[in-house]
Design an enzyme around this catalytic site. Structure first.
Site, PDB file in Angstrom:
ATOM      1  N   CYS A  41      18.138  -7.264  18.459  1.00 33.71           N
ATOM      2  CA  CYS A  41      17.358  -6.287  17.693  1.00 33.71           C
ATOM      3  C   CYS A  41      16.588  -5.315  18.584  1.00 33.71           C
ATOM      4  O   CYS A  41      16.646  -4.105  18.375  1.00 33.71           O
ATOM      5  CB  CYS A  41      16.430  -6.979  16.697  1.00 33.71           C
ATOM      6  SG  CYS A  41      15.140  -7.999  17.439  1.00 33.71           S
TER       7      CYS A  41
ATOM      8  N   HIS B 137      11.275  -9.667  15.376  1.00 37.58           N
ATOM      9  CA  HIS B 137      12.432  -8.899  14.909  1.00 37.58           C
ATOM     10  C   HIS B 137      11.996  -7.469  14.632  1.00 37.58           C
ATOM     11  O   HIS B 137      10.880  -7.228  14.158  1.00 37.58           O
ATOM     12  CB  HIS B 137      13.029  -9.532  13.646  1.00 37.58           C
ATOM     13  CG  HIS B 137      14.339  -8.936  13.266  1.00 37.58           C
ATOM     14  ND1 HIS B 137      15.475  -9.029  14.051  1.00 37.58           N
ATOM     15  CD2 HIS B 137      14.704  -8.206  12.183  1.00 37.58           C
ATOM     16  CE1 HIS B 137      16.476  -8.407  13.460  1.00 37.58           C
ATOM     17  NE2 HIS B 137      16.023  -7.887  12.327  1.00 37.58           N
TER      18      HIS B 137
ATOM     19  N   HIS C 132      19.258  -2.695  11.576  1.00 38.85           N
ATOM     20  CA  HIS C 132      18.827  -3.616  12.626  1.00 38.85           C
ATOM     21  C   HIS C 132      19.994  -4.451  13.101  1.00 38.85           C
ATOM     22  O   HIS C 132      21.052  -4.475  12.473  1.00 38.85           O
ATOM     23  CB  HIS C 132      17.705  -4.522  12.104  1.00 38.85           C
ATOM     24  CG  HIS C 132      18.089  -5.316  10.890  1.00 38.85           C
ATOM     25  ND1 HIS C 132      18.041  -6.686  10.849  1.00 38.85           N
ATOM     26  CD2 HIS C 132      18.542  -4.941   9.666  1.00 38.85           C
ATOM     27  CE1 HIS C 132      18.422  -7.115   9.666  1.00 38.85           C
ATOM     28  NE2 HIS C 132      18.740  -6.073   8.929  1.00 38.85           N
TER      29      HIS C 132
END
Length: 158
Positions: free
Chosen positions: A61, A112, A124
């Protein structure tokens, strides 16, 4: 492309057209950055998730964010926790396309990160059985809504 993929792509294009018509209220440089970031990030959709990766063979990510923004924001850190501390905090509900959105998925702070696309969606690099690679997700999904930490707006380089 599947019918669902065509619908998703079509709605994204409509969102981009809508964003481009909002130029009277947005700073031109910021808008250009947002549109460029969105187009580039969507072009990477489907690249596999690889922990620590930041190239076309695979990305995690924060590597995805770093790949998209490195030339545009030279001081941007590589790790999600450090990216969370960078830029300007954005009030929840005031996210704009191109803002970074952060989540606590591991039980510790910003584990994240994704790029807000508009209309409650973000792109993402997701890991997991059914979500492996660069995908578009909804901020309103129960999983992400429960883990949402907030958004940051990155500075526009001159």
């Amino acid at each position: 492309m599947t019918a669902a993929g065509k619908i998703s792509a079509a709605s994204l294009i409509i969102s981009l057209i809508f964003l481009s018509t909002q130029a009277a209220t947005a700073d031109d440089q910021t808008e250009e950055l947002s549109l460029a970031v969105i187009l580039e990030s969507v072009s990477l959709k489907g690249i596999p998730y690889i922990w620590g990766g930041s190239n076309l063979k695979g990305m995690d990510c924060s590597g995805f964010i770093y790949t998209i923004y490195a030339e545009r924001v030279p001081d941007l850190p590589r790790r999600s926790i450090d990216q969370y501390r960078y830029g300007t905090a954005v009030t929840t509900g005031k996210e704009e396309p191109g803002d970074l959105v952060f989540f606590n998925t591991e039980g510790w702070s910003a584990s994240h990160v994704g790029i807000y696309l508009g209309d409650g969606r973000f792109i993402h690099a997701a890991s997991g059985e059914k979500r492996n690679g660069i995908i578009i997700s909804s901020l309103d999904s129960p999983y992400y809504r429960a883990r949402y930490l907030g958004a940051r707006r990155l500075p526009v380089s001159d």
